[in-house]
Design a protein around this motif. Structure first.
Motif, PDB file in Angstrom:
ATOM      1  N   GLU A 312     -69.442 -22.626  78.394  1.00 19.09           N
ATOM      2  CA  GLU A 312     -70.557 -23.525  78.109  1.00 19.09           C
ATOM      3  C   GLU A 312     -71.534 -22.894  77.119  1.00 19.09           C
ATOM      4  O   GLU A 312     -71.976 -23.546  76.161  1.00 19.09           O
ATOM      5  CB  GLU A 312     -71.287 -23.877  79.413  1.00 19.09           C
ATOM      6  N   GLY A 313     -71.873 -21.637  77.335  1.00 19.15           N
ATOM      7  CA  GLY A 313     -72.905 -21.006  76.529  1.00 19.15           C
ATOM      8  C   GLY A 313     -72.443 -20.513  75.176  1.00 19.15           C
ATOM      9  O   GLY A 313     -73.216 -20.518  74.210  1.00 19.15           O
ATOM     10  N   ALA A 314     -71.187 -20.073  75.076  1.00 17.34           N
ATOM     11  CA  ALA A 314     -70.694 -19.519  73.810  1.00 17.34           C
ATOM     12  C   ALA A 314     -69.912 -20.540  72.990  1.00 17.34           C
ATOM     13  O   ALA A 314     -69.912 -20.480  71.760  1.00 17.34           O
ATOM     14  CB  ALA A 314     -69.806 -18.304  74.085  1.00 17.34           C
ATOM     15  N   LEU A 315     -69.228 -21.476  73.648  1.00 20.89           N
ATOM     16  CA  LEU A 315     -68.387 -22.445  72.944  1.00 20.89           C
ATOM     17  C   LEU A 315     -68.944 -23.864  72.990  1.00 20.89           C
ATOM     18  O   LEU A 315     -68.315 -24.776  72.455  1.00 20.89           O
ATOM     19  CB  LEU A 315     -66.975 -22.456  73.548  1.00 20.89           C
ATOM     20  N   GLY A 316     -70.083 -24.039  73.641  1.00 21.18           N
ATOM     21  CA  GLY A 316     -70.626 -25.383  73.758  1.00 21.18           C
ATOM     22  C   GLY A 316     -69.737 -26.307  74.559  1.00 21.18           C
ATOM     23  O   GLY A 316     -69.749 -27.525  74.368  1.00 21.18           O
ATOM     24  N   GLY A 317     -68.928 -25.720  75.448  1.00 21.45           N
ATOM     25  CA  GLY A 317     -68.025 -26.515  76.279  1.00 21.45           C
ATOM     26  C   GLY A 317     -66.695 -26.842  75.643  1.00 21.45           C
ATOM     27  O   GLY A 317     -65.830 -27.456  76.274  1.00 21.45           O
ATOM     28  N   HIS A 318     -66.473 -26.409  74.392  1.00 17.24           N
ATOM     29  CA  HIS A 318     -65.244 -26.745  73.669  1.00 17.24           C
ATOM     30  C   HIS A 318     -64.188 -25.653  73.857  1.00 17.24           C
ATOM     31  O   HIS A 318     -63.780 -24.969  72.919  1.00 17.24           O
ATOM     32  CB  HIS A 318     -65.540 -26.957  72.186  1.00 17.24           C
ATOM     33  N   GLY A 319     -63.790 -25.466  75.087  1.00 21.48           N
ATOM     34  CA  GLY A 319     -62.783 -24.469  75.420  1.00 21.48           C
ATOM     35  C   GLY A 319     -62.550 -24.499  76.918  1.00 21.48           C
ATOM     36  O   GLY A 319     -62.960 -25.435  77.609  1.00 21.48           O
ATOM     37  N   GLN A 320     -61.875 -23.478  77.419  1.00 17.90           N
ATOM     38  CA  GLN A 320     -61.677 -23.411  78.859  1.00 17.90           C
ATOM     39  C   GLN A 320     -61.636 -21.956  79.314  1.00 17.90           C
ATOM     40  O   GLN A 320     -61.288 -21.055  78.533  1.00 17.90           O
ATOM     41  CB  GLN A 320     -60.401 -24.125  79.262  1.00 17.90           C
ATOM     42  N   PRO A 321     -62.003 -21.713  80.575  1.00 15.58           N
ATOM     43  CA  PRO A 321     -61.962 -20.344  81.099  1.00 15.58           C
ATOM     44  C   PRO A 321     -60.522 -19.836  81.155  1.00 15.58           C
ATOM     45  O   PRO A 321     -59.592 -20.608  81.370  1.00 15.58           O
ATOM     46  CB  PRO A 321     -62.540 -20.495  82.514  1.00 15.58           C
ATOM     47  N   GLU A 322     -60.357 -18.540  80.952  1.00 15.87           N
ATOM     48  CA  GLU A 322     -59.030 -17.925  81.021  1.00 15.87           C
ATOM     49  C   GLU A 322     -59.077 -16.711  81.945  1.00 15.87           C
ATOM     50  O   GLU A 322     -60.037 -15.936  81.909  1.00 15.87           O
ATOM     51  CB  GLU A 322     -58.542 -17.503  79.635  1.00 15.87           C
ATOM     52  N   LEU A 323     -58.026 -16.559  82.738  1.00 13.61           N
ATOM     53  CA  LEU A 323     -57.959 -15.474  83.708  1.00 13.61           C
ATOM     54  C   LEU A 323     -57.158 -14.279  83.214  1.00 13.61           C
ATOM     55  O   LEU A 323     -57.109 -13.254  83.889  1.00 13.61           O
ATOM     56  CB  LEU A 323     -57.346 -15.986  85.019  1.00 13.61           C
ATOM     57  N   SER A 324     -56.518 -14.405  82.046  1.00 14.71           N
ATOM     58  CA  SER A 324     -55.630 -13.341  81.583  1.00 14.71           C
ATOM     59  C   SER A 324     -55.607 -13.307  80.068  1.00 14.71           C
ATOM     60  O   SER A 324     -56.213 -14.153  79.394  1.00 14.71           O
ATOM     61  CB  SER A 324     -54.212 -13.571  82.128  1.00 14.71           C
ATOM     62  N   ILE A 325     -54.897 -12.342  79.519  1.00 14.69           N
ATOM     63  CA  ILE A 325     -54.706 -12.263  78.077  1.00 14.69           C
ATOM     64  C   ILE A 325     -53.751 -13.347  77.592  1.00 14.69           C
ATOM     65  O   ILE A 325     -53.693 -13.669  76.410  1.00 14.69           O
ATOM     66  CB  ILE A 325     -54.187 -10.861  77.673  1.00 14.69           C
ATOM     67  N   VAL A 326     -52.987 -13.944  78.495  1.00 12.43           N
ATOM     68  CA  VAL A 326     -52.122 -15.081  78.167  1.00 12.43           C
ATOM     69  C   VAL A 326     -52.830 -16.343  78.631  1.00 12.43           C
ATOM     70  O   VAL A 326     -53.183 -16.475  79.804  1.00 12.43           O
ATOM     71  CB  VAL A 326     -50.746 -14.966  78.855  1.00 12.43           C
ATOM     72  N   SER A 327     -53.044 -17.281  77.724  1.00 13.74           N
ATOM     73  CA  SER A 327     -53.793 -18.481  78.074  1.00 13.74           C
ATOM     74  C   SER A 327     -52.989 -19.393  78.992  1.00 13.74           C
ATOM     75  O   SER A 327     -51.755 -19.321  79.072  1.00 13.74           O
ATOM     76  CB  SER A 327     -54.169 -19.254  76.809  1.00 13.74           C
TER      77      SER A 327
END
Length: 538
Positions: A312-327
């Motif tokens: 939200e803060g860095a991408l303005g919501g235009h992305g998604q959280p990732e748990l690993s180096i592989v999306s």
């Protein structure tokens, strides 16, 4: 892949613009290659890109810089919009064993000057990248033990060790005319001697850092091109870029920064498309230095990253959280969706944002009272915002993060050093293999450096188990999807347990295009396809 003389940033090839030129509305059409103001007249495309090559050779460009090269200097094989490999200048290819790639050169193909394409031209082109350690493609071609011709129409590439994904390197390697390159050795790829290829479009004009103009090759051997003229250009100011697309002076922007997406969405007459990305922003922890040599400290770090807040803060919501180096998007390409979801659910307890877990891990470490650590960045907006947000949560568990902004030269020298042992960058895929982030140098013992963290393996962590998994994954045929998925899952689990690369977010790939056009096949790998023919009139 053994990576020679590559910094971590070069290996990541993360799409930073090389140099931008500011343009004012009304000035674009005068540069050539633009369509008229109604957005639909004429037979040309004029596209804004994130970067241009330094030379028209294939040796000096980052990812999007290949967009204008590969439609002119065709490769032996080409990727379709989904990343699948298809024949191009090679009419057929085979891998008789895991180390050998055999390419049969397509007969009847001619360069733009009318001279025939030969196996000698192909071998020469491949050798350019195998022997030039400065080539951006050398990170792949350094793996080739030799390149040989077998008769007049066959080229054989023998690798030092098995690597099934090598065919993706071939799909990015431009084929050029040997005689032309040798005649213009000192000037090749510059405005004085553009280059000589076989593609559906041929170079007409090159203004470094500004634009590349191409015109259709009327004698092309394959399917005739849809558009007569193609221009790729740089535009620095997002407002100028957006307005130029709205008025039709420019057709579209293939590299909209995610933070500029809302600016385009507010405009009428501009179509905005967003696609999932396999690029991942990661936090790197250099295990050569304390405190990151302590796995419990790394685990504390892993639990202290509020990924959703960063999206939200860095991408303005235009992305998604990732748990690993592989999306997550990459995992869903490698394995069934339900298996990808199950794997992420399995590792989530190890990596989830939970400050209580972070405090508990830190309490078990050699640094229970916290510490101070530094990081250096060179001004990427999304990375700066991400680190500022993470800094706030780290303070809650007693870790003080000092953020230093520095020029690129200092950044490259100091990234991952003892002074700046925490790092962050975006791992951007540079091939159609969804497991590029694993099979590259990020986990390879060959990417470890004696000091600093500026090699391909930014964590400087290696183990026999991890190297074994890496080599097995590299050697597994692309067709063996089940085995690749199994090895991928093992490496993702290993990374989560050891807290090596801390996944944060993946940005969306964003396209803005004049309403007179459609590009339904657009994705982050557009640049490795014959993309102009995929852009349709509405």
């Amino acid at each position: 892949m053994e990576d020679r003389n590559l910094t971590r940033r070069e290996f990541a090839a993360r799409g930073a613009a090389l140099a931008l030129i500011g343009l004012v509305p009304g000035a674009l059409a005068a540069c050539g290659g633009g369509s008229s103001g109604d957005g639909g007249a004429g037979d040309s495309l004029d596209m804004i890109v994130g970067e241009l090559p330094l030379q028209l050779t294939g040796t000096r460009q980052l990812i999007q810089g290949a967009g204008a090269l590969l439609i002119a200097l065709e490769p032996l094989v080409v990727a379709d919009p989904r990343g699948r490999i298809e024949p191009s200048l090679a009419r057929r290819f085979e891998t008789p064993d895991p180390r050998t790639f055999v390419f049969d050169v397509r007969p009847g193909v001619r360069f733009w000057d009318g001279e025939p394409l030969t196996a000698a031209d192909v071998a020469y082109s491949l050798e350019l990248h195998r022997t030039d350690v400065g080539s951006i493609l050398n990170r792949w071609w350094a793996l080739a033990e030799r390149v040989e011709t077998d008769g007049s129409d066959r080229v054989v590439v023998t690798l030092e060790r098995p690597y099934a994904g090598f065919v993706y390197a071939v799909a990015q390697t431009p084929i050029v005319q040997r005689a032309y390159n040798e005649r213009h050795k000192q000037a090749i790829g510059t405005p004085k001697a553009l280059n000589m290829g076989t593609g559906a479009w041929k170079f007409e004009r090159f203004d470094p850092d500004k634009s590349i103009e191409l015109v259709a090759n009327d004698d092309y051997w394959g399917e005739k091109p849809r558009y007569r003229r193609i221009t790729t250009r740089m535009v620095a100011d997002p407002s100028t870029a957006a307005l130029s697309i709205k008025t039709g002076e420019v057709t579209g922007n293939l590299a909209v920064p995610v933070t500029d997406t809302s600016h385009y969405e507010k405009l009428g007459g501009v179509r905005v498309e967003q696609r999932p990305s396999t690029a991942v922003c990661v936090i790197t922890l250099n295990t050569l230095y304390a405190p990151w040599d302590d796995v419990n400290v790394r685990r504390a770090m892993q639990h202290a990253v509020n990924r959703q807040a960063c999206v939200e803060g860095a991408l303005g919501g235009h992305g998604q959280p990732e748990l690993s180096i592989v999306s997550e998007a990459a995992l869903r390409e490698v394995m069934p969706a339900e298996d990808a979801s199950a794997l992420l659910a399995e590792i989530e307890p190890l990596v989830e944002f939970d400050l209580d877990k972070a405090r508990a891990a830190l309490a078990e470490s050699a640094h229970p009272d916290g510490f101070e650590v530094g990081t250096v960045i060179d001004g990427e907006t999304e990375i700066v915002r991400t680190l500022e947000l993470i800094k706030q949560d780290l303070a809650e568990i007693g870790i003080t993060l000092k953020i230093t902004q520095a020029p690129s030269s200092v950044y490259e020298e100091q990234y991952g050093s003892s002074r700046y042992s925490l790092g962050s960058y975006t791992v951007t895929p540079d091939s159609g293999d969804p497991l590029t982030n694993l099979v590259g140098g990020a986990f390879d013992k060959a990417g470890v450096t004696e000091t600093g963290g500026n090699g391909p393996n930014a964590t400087n962590f290696t183990s026999p188990e991890l190297q074994r998994l890496l080599e097995q994954l590299r050697a597994t045929p692309l067709s063996d999807r089940a085995r690749r998925a199994e090895l991928c899952a093992e490496m993702v689990r290993y990374n989560a347990r050891e807290a090596l690369y801390v996944g944060v977010w993946s940005p969306r790939a964003v396209l803005a295009i004049n309403d007179a056009y459609r590009y339904p096949a657009f994705n982050e790998l557009w640049w490795q396809t014959r993309w102009p023919d995929q852009i349709e009139r509405s």
